[in-house]
Motif scaffolding. Structure first.
Motif, short mmCIF file in Angstrom:
data_model
loop_
_atom_site.label_atom_id
_atom_site.label_comp_id
_atom_site.label_asym_id
_atom_site.label_seq_id
_atom_site.Cartn_x
_atom_site.Cartn_y
_atom_site.Cartn_z
N UNK A 1 0.84 -1.20 0.00
CA UNK A 1 0.00 0.00 0.00
C UNK A 1 0.87 1.25 0.00
N UNK A 2 0.35 2.37 -0.53
CA UNK A 2 -1.01 2.62 -1.01
C UNK A 2 -1.28 1.98 -2.36
N UNK A 3 -2.58 1.74 -2.62
CA UNK A 3 -2.94 1.11 -3.88
C UNK A 3 -4.28 1.62 -4.38
N UNK A 4 -4.38 1.69 -5.69
CA UNK A 4 -5.63 2.00 -6.38
C UNK A 4 -6.10 0.75 -7.11
N UNK A 5 -7.35 0.39 -6.92
CA UNK A 5 -7.91 -0.80 -7.55
C UNK A 5 -9.02 -0.38 -8.51
N UNK A 6 -8.89 -0.80 -9.75
CA UNK A 6 -9.93 -0.47 -10.73
C UNK A 6 -10.29 -1.70 -11.55
N UNK A 7 -11.54 -1.74 -11.98
CA UNK A 7 -12.04 -2.87 -12.73
C UNK A 7 -11.94 -2.61 -14.23
N UNK A 8 -11.46 -3.61 -14.95
CA UNK A 8 -11.44 -3.59 -16.42
C UNK A 8 -12.47 -4.61 -16.89
N UNK A 9 -13.68 -4.18 -17.18
CA UNK A 9 -14.76 -5.13 -17.47
C UNK A 9 -14.53 -5.92 -18.77
N UNK A 10 -14.71 -7.24 -18.65
CA UNK A 10 -14.64 -8.16 -19.78
C UNK A 10 -13.40 -7.89 -20.65
N UNK A 11 -12.26 -7.82 -19.99
CA UNK A 11 -11.01 -7.44 -20.63
C UNK A 11 -10.34 -8.61 -21.36
#
Length: 294
Positions: A279-289
């Protein structure tokens, strides 16, 4: 003939892949899939091999063979690229969380048939800073056990290695101060035993830990365990086995496609069972990648 690049971990699953490789290659060849192989040699090698295969082009599919860690490395090699070929997976690791969630069989013949039939499914991919994951991300003392178990011990005694490490960790349970900010949620600032960001419903062999998680819905299922003592923790584990833990006052649960986690402490990240930075961390979703045979 279709061309495939098969990237395999020769030590996974008590070296099962090394023994089955000739049979797998023959079965694929008979079905019109010509596969060339790359045996991984150490940490990061599967990532480099997957990136090289995509960049060189000419492959109709890429196949990963090994445990969740090998799959994670292959996906990290592919995720940044364009025009991605579909991904096949032979789950020959110790836990195989992702395969369990996706219904990918452990039997090598069934895996070959799945690829030969060409049944593809789009899947979401999570991004944690500059790393990728498909099954789970997390932090806190209890999430460290998966990458602290030596690979030789996993080869010798399999899942028992995790249980032994888990017992060792339980005697040193301690909370960590975390600040969690997520899209659509109020900021959380508290002491937590761990936090988990699930992309599937199978986490560490627990198939009901994140019962609502889906691999293609574009959302993370986030579970954070607040400070508790050992008896409370054991009670929560019992509830988690039945999928009855999400309403407990010690558990914070929500869904999001973006979140940030920080801490004044040194907190290591677990990505698909492997060490994924701190950490620190940023988490993001990549939909149907990605597309995977499942």
């Amino acid at each position: 003939m279709k061309r495939a690049r098969l990237i395999y971990n020769p030590t996974s699953g008590r070296e099962e892949m090394r023994r089955r490789l000739p049979d797998i290659l023959q079965r694929l060849d008979e079905a019109g899939i010509e596969a060339t192989c790359h045996a991984t040699t150490g940490e990061g090698d599967a990532t480099r091999a997957a990136a090289d295969a995509v960049e060189r082009g000419g492959y109709d599919l890429i196949i990963a063979a090994g445990g969740d860690g090998t799959l994670n490395e292959v996906i990290n090699g592919m995720a940044e690229k364009e025009n991605l070929p579909p991904l096949g997976y032979f789950p020959v690791g110790t836990t195989n969380d992702f395969a369990r969630a996706m219904g990918i069989p452990r039997n090598w013949e069934d895996c070959c048939n799945l690829i030969i039939r060409g049944e593809l499914r789009p899947i979401d991919v999570g991004k944690a800073n500059d790393r990728y994951f498909v099954n789970i991300a997390g932090g806190g003392k209890l999430t460290e056990l998966t990458y602290e178990v030596p690979s030789k011990l996993k080869t010798m005694i399999g899942q028992l290695a995790y249980y032994l490490k888990g017992i060792e960790k339980m005697t040193n349970l301690s909370p960590t101060e975390l600040i969690i900010q997520a899209e659509g949620q109020e900021m959380l600032h508290d002491e937590f035993m761990m936090f988990l960001i699930a992309n599937t419903n199978s986490v560490g062999g627990f198939e009901k830990l994140a019962p609502g998680a889906r691999i293609d819905d574009g959302l993370f299922d986030v579970i954070a365990l607040k400070k508790c003592n050992l008896p409370e923790f054991v009670r929560l584990v019992t509830l988690a086995l039945r999928g009855e833990h999400l309403n407990d006052p010690h558990v914070v649960y929500f869904r999001t496609d973006y979140m940030e986690v920080t801490s004044p402490a040194h907190v290591q990240l677990n990505l698909d069972g492997e060490l994924g930075g701190v950490l620190p961390a940023t988490f993001q979703m990549l939909p149907q990648h990605l597309r995977i045979f499942a």
